[in-house]
Design a protein around this motif. Structure first.
Motif, PDB file in Angstrom:
ATOM      1  N   GLU A  55      43.414  34.559  45.719  1.00  0.00           N
ATOM      2  CA  GLU A  55      42.026  34.327  45.301  1.00  0.00           C
ATOM      3  C   GLU A  55      41.534  35.491  44.445  1.00  0.00           C
ATOM      4  N   VAL A  56      41.883  36.700  44.849  1.00  0.00           N
ATOM      5  CA  VAL A  56      41.451  37.893  44.111  1.00  0.00           C
ATOM      6  C   VAL A  56      42.264  38.069  42.826  1.00  0.00           C
ATOM      7  N   LEU A  57      43.569  37.875  42.880  1.00  0.00           N
ATOM      8  CA  LEU A  57      44.391  38.010  41.670  1.00  0.00           C
ATOM      9  C   LEU A  57      43.892  37.084  40.567  1.00  0.00           C
ATOM     10  N   THR A  58      43.487  35.879  40.940  1.00  0.00           N
ATOM     11  CA  THR A  58      42.938  34.921  39.969  1.00  0.00           C
ATOM     12  C   THR A  58      41.681  35.471  39.309  1.00  0.00           C
ATOM     13  N   PRO A  63      48.838  37.351  37.587  1.00  0.00           N
ATOM     14  CA  PRO A  63      49.719  36.301  38.112  1.00  0.00           C
ATOM     15  C   PRO A  63      49.577  36.143  39.626  1.00  0.00           C
ATOM     16  N   SER A  64      49.774  34.936  40.099  1.00  0.00           N
ATOM     17  CA  SER A  64      49.708  34.664  41.530  1.00  0.00           C
ATOM     18  C   SER A  64      50.932  35.206  42.252  1.00  0.00           C
ATOM     19  N   ALA A  65      50.741  35.462  43.529  1.00  0.00           N
ATOM     20  CA  ALA A  65      51.823  35.928  44.397  1.00  0.00           C
ATOM     21  C   ALA A  65      52.351  34.754  45.207  1.00  0.00           C
ATOM     22  N   GLU A  66      53.592  34.881  45.630  1.00  0.00           N
ATOM     23  CA  GLU A  66      54.161  33.870  46.515  1.00  0.00           C
ATOM     24  C   GLU A  66      54.342  34.458  47.909  1.00  0.00           C
ATOM     25  N   HIS A  67      54.238  33.594  48.887  1.00  0.00           N
ATOM     26  CA  HIS A  67      54.436  34.002  50.268  1.00  0.00           C
ATOM     27  C   HIS A  67      55.925  34.200  50.513  1.00  0.00           C
ATOM     28  N   LEU A  68      56.294  35.358  51.020  1.00  0.00           N
ATOM     29  CA  LEU A  68      57.669  35.630  51.423  1.00  0.00           C
ATOM     30  C   LEU A  68      57.679  35.617  52.943  1.00  0.00           C
ATOM     31  N   CYS A  69      58.155  34.531  53.502  1.00  0.00           N
ATOM     32  CA  CYS A  69      58.110  34.358  54.955  1.00  0.00           C
ATOM     33  C   CYS A  69      59.229  35.164  55.615  1.00  0.00           C
ATOM     34  N   ILE A 146      42.527  44.275  48.439  1.00  0.00           N
ATOM     35  CA  ILE A 146      43.209  44.023  47.163  1.00  0.00           C
ATOM     36  C   ILE A 146      42.244  44.244  46.000  1.00  0.00           C
ATOM     37  N   THR A 147      40.985  43.897  46.193  1.00  0.00           N
ATOM     38  CA  THR A 147      39.987  44.155  45.147  1.00  0.00           C
ATOM     39  C   THR A 147      39.881  45.649  44.881  1.00  0.00           C
ATOM     40  N   HIS A 148      39.760  46.430  45.924  1.00  0.00           N
ATOM     41  CA  HIS A 148      39.642  47.887  45.769  1.00  0.00           C
ATOM     42  C   HIS A 148      40.901  48.472  45.128  1.00  0.00           C
ATOM     43  N   ALA A 149      42.076  48.007  45.558  1.00  0.00           N
ATOM     44  CA  ALA A 149      43.338  48.520  45.009  1.00  0.00           C
ATOM     45  C   ALA A 149      43.439  48.246  43.507  1.00  0.00           C
ATOM     46  N   LEU A 150      42.932  47.110  43.057  1.00  0.00           N
ATOM     47  CA  LEU A 150      42.979  46.782  41.627  1.00  0.00           C
ATOM     48  C   LEU A 150      41.905  47.527  40.838  1.00  0.00           C
ATOM     49  N   VAL A 157      37.257  42.376  36.960  1.00  0.00           N
ATOM     50  CA  VAL A 157      37.114  40.956  37.220  1.00  0.00           C
ATOM     51  C   VAL A 157      36.816  40.270  35.898  1.00  0.00           C
ATOM     52  N   VAL A 158      37.526  39.162  35.654  1.00  0.00           N
ATOM     53  CA  VAL A 158      37.312  38.374  34.436  1.00  0.00           C
ATOM     54  C   VAL A 158      36.369  37.239  34.790  1.00  0.00           C
ATOM     55  N   GLU A 159      35.270  37.190  34.106  1.00  0.00           N
ATOM     56  CA  GLU A 159      34.252  36.154  34.390  1.00  0.00           C
ATOM     57  C   GLU A 159      34.637  34.832  33.791  1.00  0.00           C
TER      58      GLU A 159
END
Length: 159
Positions: A55-58, A63-69, A146-150, A157-159
């Motif tokens: 949600e934050v990366l978007t 790019p989106s992340a994938e879940h690594l189970c 994640i917001t703070h790290a970025l 943030v891109v509006e």
């Protein structure tokens, strides 16, 4: 400048006693490096953290992340569980970037979200106090981290 060359230049400056802090060029190189990542993974047992991170990366147009189970419980036996989770991901899959979140250190120390590249280098991170202090749901705490790290490495943030 190429990311690897940027790192080598910074090392050389440190060795020569000529390093006086990060430069704009270094920050831009780091951002470009992150933007170029094709496969981003989030290691854990469920998808709650991955969903919150995406949600934050978007919002940052990344790019989106994938879940690594993978089962990361054993990471809690280490001194730095969040970093150990990231390293476990690097050991078990081919990826360009890992975003891992877990305990900062000893129980009660709060949490750490770390962004690590495929060479195991920490690119950014953010911490949260112990859950007992902030009382947030895990997904809300992850979104904040994640917001703070970025933001701390110049992403906007891109509006």
């Amino acid at each position: 400048m190429d990311f690897e060359k940027t790192i080598k230049n910074a090392y050389a400056e440190s060795v020569e006693g000529e390093r006086f802090g990060d430069t704009e060029e270094e920050l831009l190189s780091l951002q470009k490096h992150i933007r170029s990542c094709k496969r981003i993974v989030v290691p854990n047992r469920n998808t709650v953290k991955t969903k919150a991170i995406n949600e934050v990366l978007t919002k940052f147009n990344l790019p989106s992340a994938e879940h690594l189970c993978i089962h990361t419980n054993s990471a809690d036996l280490s001194r730095t569980p969040a970093i150990t989770k990231a390293l476990m991901a690097l050991d078990t899959c081919d990826c360009d970037l890992v975003i891992a979140r877990g305990r900062l250190g000893v129980p009660g120390s709060g949490s750490l979200l770390v962004i690590m590249d495929k060479k195991g280098r920490i690119l950014s991170a953010a911490t949260s106090p112990s859950h007992i202090l902030h009382g947030k749901k895990v997904e809300d705490a992850v979104r904040d981290e994640i917001t703070h790290a970025l933001l701390r490495i110049g992403f906007m943030v891109v509006e």
